[in-house]
Enzyme design. Structure first.
Site, PDB file in Angstrom:
ATOM      1  CE  LYS A  31      -0.498   5.101   5.859  1.00  0.00           C
ATOM      2  NZ  LYS A  31      -1.669   5.710   6.552  1.00  0.00           N
ATOM      3  CG  HIS A  71      -0.241   3.415   2.137  1.00  0.00           C
ATOM      4  ND1 HIS A  71       0.293   2.342   2.825  1.00  0.00           N
ATOM      5  CD2 HIS A  71      -1.594   3.313   2.259  1.00  0.00           C
ATOM      6  CE1 HIS A  71      -0.696   1.624   3.346  1.00  0.00           C
ATOM      7  NE2 HIS A  71      -1.843   2.192   3.016  1.00  0.00           N
TER       8      HIS A  71
END
Length: 272
Positions: free
Chosen positions: A163, A159
């Site tokens: 995040k 990601h």
């Protein structure tokens, strides 16, 4: 007469997912944004959400109060953080307002609270609202049934660098689905790091690897490996629009069913 238009409030309205949700609502027939909620210290409070997001003619003032707007919407969509989501959930439970939860990173105790409050209102909760990832999880169940006992299973996820939780909620959901299929105890089989173990891989463990880099929207790969072959099942999100489309689909589903309470996920929406 049954109400045919759906009014939605968004918590975290100016975050990455919030802006994508506003864009999706703006282009969805019979669905309207009626409250855009941001954090208390946001400099955008009382400013026009349409002008700030540059999405279109949305004459809604940005607000930092869910309570003051509780009567303006049918369903709240929340992609924020566990603390904010739980606070919003309690407010919605008192007001009998259903909620779509996209926040991840809840503790076991926090998850128990969500389940408890689902007795009062309708809740759709998913770590990933992509139709593709939920189909992938369904495929993994069948794959695990056939080859799970004879392979090493690893889950690799990637990601963007903003995040904050790792492993991702989706990868944990995948791991739990595999363990349920194999009748394994997830808490005992999940391995999150190996750098200090200094031992060979044990049977029946599921390894998790997390990458945080650049602007990766979301990638999940499950590897089934034995001495003769490797099988990889992968999902890559190219745009956040897939998550916002799925969340709006979940809101429309919950609204159309008119459920007064219950805890649901994307399997219910997709009927898989």
């Amino acid at each position: 007469m049954k109400k045919t238009t759906l009014n939605i409030a968004i918590s975290g309205a100016l975050g990455k997912m919030g802006i994508n949700l506003i864009h999706e609502i703006y282009h969805t027939k019979n669905v309207f944004l009626t409250a855009a909620i941001v954090k208390n210290n946001s400099p955008y409070v009382q400013k026009n959400v349409g002008k700030i997001t540059k999405i279109g003619e949305i004459n809604i003032p940005i607000t930092n109060s869910l309570e003051e707007n509780i009567n303006k919407f049918d369903i709240l969509i929340d992609f924020t953080n566990p603390k904010t989501t739980l606070k919003n959930l309690e407010i919605c439970a008192v007001a009998k307002k259903n909620i779509i939860i996209g926040t991840t990173g809840f503790t076991q105790e926090e998850q128990k609270k969500i389940k408890l409050l689902s007795k009062k209102i309708g809740i759709v909760q998913s770590s990933n609202y992509s139709i593709g990832i939920n189909l992938m999880i369904s495929l993994l169940e069948k794959t695990t049934q056939i080859i799970g006992k004879n392979t090493d299973i690893e889950i690799i996820e990637a990601h963007h660098n903003k995040k904050i939780d790792a492993p991702s909620g989706t990868s944990l959901e995948i791991g739990k689905k595999i363990c349920k299929t194999m009748n394994w105890d997830f808490s005992k089989q999940a391995i999150y790091e190996r750098h200090s173990s200094m031992k060979s891989r044990a049977n029946n463990e599921i390894g998790f690897s997390s990458i945080r880099a650049g602007n990766i929207v979301g990638e999940h790969k499950v590897l089934f490996a034995n001495s003769g072959e490797h099988i990889e099942i992968t999902h890559k999100a190219i745009s956040r629009s897939i998550f916002s489309k799925g969340a709006i689909q979940a809101a429309i589903w919950l609204f159309s069913k008119n459920y007064k309470n219950g805890l649901f996920n994307m399997n219910h929406i997709l009927n898989i």
